[in-house]
Structure formats: C-alpha cells, structure tokens
Design an enzyme around this catalytic site. Sequence first.
Site, PDB file in Angstrom:
ATOM      1  N   GLY A 134      47.115  44.103  37.345  1.00 25.36           N
ATOM      2  CA  GLY A 134      47.553  43.085  36.356  1.00 25.36           C
ATOM      3  C   GLY A 134      47.317  43.385  34.871  1.00 25.36           C
ATOM      4  N   GLU A 135      45.683  44.810  34.550  1.00 27.30           N
ATOM      5  CA  GLU A 135      46.181  45.119  33.105  1.00 27.30           C
ATOM      6  C   GLU A 135      46.233  45.568  32.877  1.00 27.30           C
ATOM      7  OE1 GLU A 135      44.472  41.311  32.072  1.00 27.30           O
ATOM      8  OE2 GLU A 135      44.598  41.924  34.237  1.00 27.30           O
ATOM      9  N   MET A 136      45.603  46.727  33.973  1.00 27.29           N
ATOM     10  CA  MET A 136      45.490  48.529  33.821  1.00 27.29           C
ATOM     11  C   MET A 136      47.038  48.700  33.378  1.00 27.29           C
ATOM     12  SD  MET A 136      47.539  50.872  35.517  1.00 27.29           S
ATOM     13  CE  MET A 136      47.578  51.151  36.590  1.00 27.29           C
TER      14      MET A 136
END
Length: 906
Positions: free
Chosen positions: A866-868
């Site tokens: 999710g963050e990448m």
Amino acid sequence: MIKLNLTVNGVPRTLVVDPEESLADVLRKQLLLTGVKVGCGQGQCGACSVILDGKLVRSCVTKMKRVADGACVTTVEGVGTPDNLHPIQEAWMVHGGAQCGFCTPGFIVSAKALLDQNARPSREDVRDWFQKHRNACRCTGYKQLTDAVMDAAKVLRGEMRAADLRFKLPVDGRIWGTNMPRPSAVAKVTGTWDFGADLGLKMPPGTLHLALVQAKVSHANIKGIDTSEAEKMPGVFKVVTHKDVKGKNRITGLITFPTNKGDGWDRPILCDEKVFQFGDAIAIVCAESEKIAKAAAEKVKVDLEQLPEYMSAPAAMAEDAIEIHPGTPNVYYIQKIAKGADTKPLFDKADVVVEDDFFTTRQPHMPIEPDVGCAYMNEQGQLVIHSKSIGLHLHLYMIAPGIGLEPEKIVMIQNPTGGTFGYKFSPTMEALLGVAALATGRPVYLNYTWYQQQTYTGKRSPFFTKVRYAADKSGKLLAMETDWTVDHGPYSEFGDLLTLRGAQFIGAGYDIPSIRGEGRTVCTNHAWGAAFRGYGAPESEFPSEVLMDELAERLGMDPLELRYKNVYRQGATTPTGQPPEVYSLPEMIDILRPKYKEALKRAKENSSDAIKRGVGVAIGIYGSGLDGPDTSEADAELNADGSVTIFNCWEDHGQGADSGTLGVAHEALRPLGLTPDQIHLVMNDTSKAPNSGPAGGSRSQVVTGQAVKVACEKLLEGLRKADGSYRTHAELEAEKLPTKYRGKWSAPAKDCDPNGQGSPFCCYMYGLYMMEVAVELATGKVTVEKASIVADVGKVNNRLIVDGQIYGGLAQGIGLALSEDYEDIKKHSTLAGAGFPYIKQIPDDMEIIYVETPRPDGPFGASGVGEMPLASPHAAVINAIYNACGVRITTLPALPEKVLAGLKAK
C-alpha cells in the site's frame, strides 16, 4: 410539507417530504435506500448519484421542491441485486472497481446513465462523462472504472457474455496470485455494504444524535463555556463538556522514544484549558435529532482569549514563540542519523556537491466518506464503539485512560469503512463517542460533515528538508548530509516515529556509505499530523529523488543511469545500515530502460512551441511493518461442517483485508482441499478477534499474513493423524482436542538506535516510477499523460487487489505533485478547493510491471504494497516537468502559477 407520488426503482411510492430536504436524505432516511451515499454533501463527489427522470443528478444537492410529482428515480438498488447483477456490476467486480466501495454505487448509477444514452462509448467518452458529473474516487486511480464500463458496454451490446466476464477458479483450485474479486465485492457493487452512516439509520429508538461545538480559531485560552441556552432547547438531552469526562480527558500519544520532551498526554478529548487547532472539540450536544443537535451547538457560548497562531514550523520555532503546550518546548523531539565515516572530509574532496531545499505540503487524505461512528453499552456492561478505526486495539489503549474505563470494559468494532489512507491510524471521534455514551447512558451517533472531515482530522505532516550529496566524477555517491523539520501540528502522537522516517528513507534505494543529519518534530497550531499513505517516505524521498536529477545534470549523466550506478547491490546497506532483504533494483531498471528511451523519444517528437513534453523517473522504497519486532495475532477454527473460520483484526479501509486474509488462509489450508467459500472471516471486532495490530505501514500482509499462516499451520498440525490424514470436527471433539488455534508472529527486526541505525523492517517494497508529462507554456498547467511503474512487492497474493493499490497510490502521488493542499483552512476545506484529482487529472494510460522477488520473511514470499506506490511518484512528476521545460519545482504542489513563474524567470 408536500406530498409526492414517485416511482422509485420501478415501485410506486407515496411520500410526504420537507420541500427543503435533499433527495438523497429522503431516499436514505425515509425509504432506507442506503445505496445512495452522501460524501461531500456539496455535489462535488458524485457518491449520491441517482437517475431522475432519465437524467443523472447529484441527489445531495437536489432539493425535493425540484422533484416533480410522478417523477421516476433509479438508485443502485434498482440497477441490480446480489442475486441478479447488472453487467456494470459484474464488470466492476471483475476489474476491482470497488475498493473501499463508498463511491461505487454512485459510479455504477452514473455508468448506467451513460450507457443508457451511448451504447458504444470510447474510453475518452467514459472519462469525460465521469469528469462532467463529478464522480470522484480516492482509491482506484480510475483506470479500472473505465475498463469496467467498456466491458459492460460489450455485454450490453451482445458482444460478450456476462458469464465470460466472471472470475473462474483455476483448475487446481488455487486462488493465490489470481484476480479473484474480494469477498465484499458483491455487497459493494449493489449498495448493500452498510457503511457507518447506513448503520446509523438502523440504530434503535432512543439513539441520541451528536453535534460538536468546535473551535473557530487555532490557538486560544478557554475562559468559560456556557451551555445553558443550548440545554434549554426542546429535544436536547445533554451538552457534554470536559467536566463530564470521568477519566484523564486526554488521548495518550503513546510516546515512542524516551528522548521525546513531551509526555504524550497533550491531546484533550474535550478542550478544557486551551484550544490548540481549528476545529478542536469543546463540547458535544446530545439531542433527539441531528438537526436539533446542530442548532443547539450554535447556542453554546465559548469565551476565548485568542493567542498567537503558529501555523508553520518556522513560526513555532521563532525565538519569540510561546510554548503551545506549556512546559513542553515546541521542538520536542530530535532524531539524528550517523552512518559510516564522518561526511565532512568526503564533501571536501568530492568532485561534485549538490544541495537544495525542499518542502512537502500538508496533503489532505480526502476520503469520500466522512468520519462516522456510534457507541452504546452492551449487555455485558461494556462500552462498544463502532468507527472507521484502522487500529482497533491500538485505539482502545489510547482512549481508555482518558474516558475513564479499564481496557477490558471497551469493545472496538470497525464499521465497513470508506477509505482512510491513514488518517484513522489516529483516534478522531472514538473518545468523543465513548464520553457521550457514558455521560448520557444512551446509544449515540455522530457523522461529520465533509467540512468537519477536512478541517478537523489529521493531515500529512509537512517536511522542510535540506539535502546535500557528494559524488565522484563517475557519479558514485560518497556521502549525504540532511536536515529535516517536521510540522506535526499540535498533538504529538506518532510524531517522533514520523521524524525517524526521515533518517530511514532520505536517500533510500542508494548505497550511500556515509550519512550525517538531524531532524526535529515541531508543535504548531495547524492540523495535527496523522499517518498518511507512505508515512514519511513521500516527504523523505521527494528531496533525495529530485536531488538525484540535479546531480545527474551537474555530472552530464542520464538520470536513470545515475540511479542504476548507485542502487542497492550485494554489500550495500540502507540509510539505517541494514542489508536489504532482496536486491532487485538493478533488474527493475533494466526492465524500464527500453521503455524510458522510447518515452524520451516520444516526448521530443510530440513537443511543440506551445506544449513541451518530458519524462521523469524516481525510485521509491518503504518498509513493511512497524519498527522492530512488530507482532500480530490471528485465530483459525475448524467448524462442525468442515469449514474453517479465520479471526483477526486486519482492519480494512479499502486495501482489501478480506482478500488478504482469504488468500493467505486458503494457501495455508490447501491440504484440506477447501474451496474459498469454505473459509469464513470474522474480522475487526476486539470482542471476537485477537490483536492483529493496526492496518498501517503496509504491515498487514506481512505481519498479520504470517499470523494467519501460523494459525492455519497449527490447525493443520492439530488435525493431522499419524497416517497423514486429517481429523474431522467430530473426531476432535471425541478426542477432546482443540478446534481453535492462535497464530502469533513477530518480525525478525530491531529498532533503530539514537543515530538511526538498525534493522527496523524485515521486508521492504521497491518501486521504480516513470511519469510522462505535458506542460502548457502559456499557463504553466501540467498534465500527466502516462504513468509507469516497475514494482517489486514480493509474491503477489491477489493481483486484482495489488493492481488497485498501485493505481490508486500513483493517482495520489500525482495529486501530491500537482494540486493537493491543506494550508488555507477556508480555501482548502472543500474537495475541489483542496485540489482533489478527478478522472481527467489522472492518466488513463497506466502500466504496472511486476518483479516478484520472494521475501524470506513474507508469507509465501509476499511483502506489503500500500505505501510504496505513493513513496515518490510525485518526484518523478517534478523531474518530468524539469525535463520538459527546465523549471525545477522544489516546493509542492507544482501549481500552474508556480510553473509559470519558473518559466518567466528563465
């Protein structure tokens, strides 16, 4: 009042309505057609879209006095049902169009209205339609929605069968790595997935509606609170103030580091002595209706002594600034980084030194669903709080002392949740709901307006950053020096941890032998700093990635080749001194290189005197987990019918926790030969499921995934007979063996030391972004025409879900680069005013290329995702602008006037 005869979803209805009421509220509250969602309430998001007499309208701004007697209305409930899906709904599921699902009914109704009048739309027709009708999605990146409409149109034209659209289980029955729609997809596309406001309409009689009395200034002493006039109003049950709070009346920020100069008890539930930011809650009106509660809230008089408002870190750091929290300095946490040898000699002898100053803005999360929740006492005497929390057990411990209850006396339940993108890592209304329920003894319900959502909840913390690189003439990085200042708003929760992210991720992706730097957390009076997707990486990697392009220019090197020279290879370490778990970045650049060369050629050929095109690249890195030995728990139970139930608190805010849990469990339980529908999920209720930790930091697929895997493996071991076959439920009972097992897993990682050195994450995620932009020289307007990413997130659990996370993250990165801001409280309080990217601001041409390097510590080789996608695509956009027209933007967002000013200055 007026009487109207309407035909709603083909059924004649007679209604008596207030002519000033909105069509959305009548459909929702009088007919309980809760597939109609109310997001912004201002006609800017399209979640409330319905078809009125053949025309698509936004029902939240359509007054009943404008609805003709005899009118026909179609809502999502009239498009299709769970057992009779419309081709649009089938296509939406197959393409992963419903992530959080809050905007989905509005989009589906909008798509139906389009296809009713244009059976053969082009992709641009679809995008123009959604843009015109202001259908907004924060989750998907829009590409899948256009894909869905195009396929639905084929089915409606008879060119494809609906059955051909549907997901089919592979022959071997394995769902790991497939495009299986998420378990919640049917409910989301049919509008039967009950979000918080939908549950609010189904609360029992006697439920009190809450309205907040909120500060309209950003910093003040409270001299007095007069509730007398409000309490006299008919229908008002009680006005709750800090005097009614039985506990400490504070939310604990769970201070992470002992060097933090604050104590973590700086955030009041209800302000008692001071106001610290605009929108702070001062009192809660509890009344028989929302209308009465809001009217009474206006009657509460708050006597304030206004104080200086420090709306940025530099202002709060000024010599004459007073302490916002008396006794705690405004600069309350310092984070050092010291890796390798001293940097000064390396800078002195370097062939090339580049440095620059950067600013990443207070990006607003802008979910379409505003914050919402309810609370009540259950039959066991526990306080039950329903909300959008993505950290149920975390929030329980953060609010219990402030409310005045022991943790075991509180149950936290996550509602079906419209996207949060991290803001719900912080408690927002949980403590307010709890205090109101305890003070009144009645069930209570609170639903923020979108204005409250925007002005009161947390935002991405701005970073003011200076970065210096030293390199030799071949382009090899020798050293880096950094300085970063974090404007974290008035409340310290997670501020120290966020500041640590600067040490962990400035310069991430590159083998930099020597690093020295210092960061600091600053208390201000602007919006409090809440977790936002990427949590520190977009703020940290923007400066280091843009500076890499500046270094490439100084060296006369291609920016991609400079990165290739410096990325992690065997022997390299991260900024924290940790060897990466995999070394896939060189391979990722090799894959992108030919596409990059083609893009540069295309940009040159398609540029003109009016529009210049350019290409930019950037690398993005993020860790999967909370720092150190991050731990999660999950349970697996064999049922009497041979099915298995998985219990966890893997909170779902659109990212696909249900699919993540199902994929891991199904893979782990393959020896039992279960079909996916034989695995049941009980999730996100602290009274039923164990502590899986919060759903943030891309931790859940790794840490909770491993906990689910361990639970399933323990269950298999408990079922296994000596001959290798498996016991039935009846056999377990006969042998008095357990049917339920708990899995627990801790990451093999270590916290960073005071100099930012350590191995904080066992798994990382790697992204290589390429953005192709067009710059209008007359206006400075920038359009991203294509977005490409090479992504290594380990082995992919569910490709449909992971694709959606990446498309959505790239879209948010484009918004961060070009338009999104929350600086001016008045100007930026609406969706449009804050620069929300609608479909035409996001390219339809988005390409994902996966490099699936198995992670040694990930479940079945998976890392997080999710963050990448939001770690640094914005840097690639900024680098592309410079490549196109020679204007370097270092202060986000790159609004047209900034680009135009740069063009004029050249």
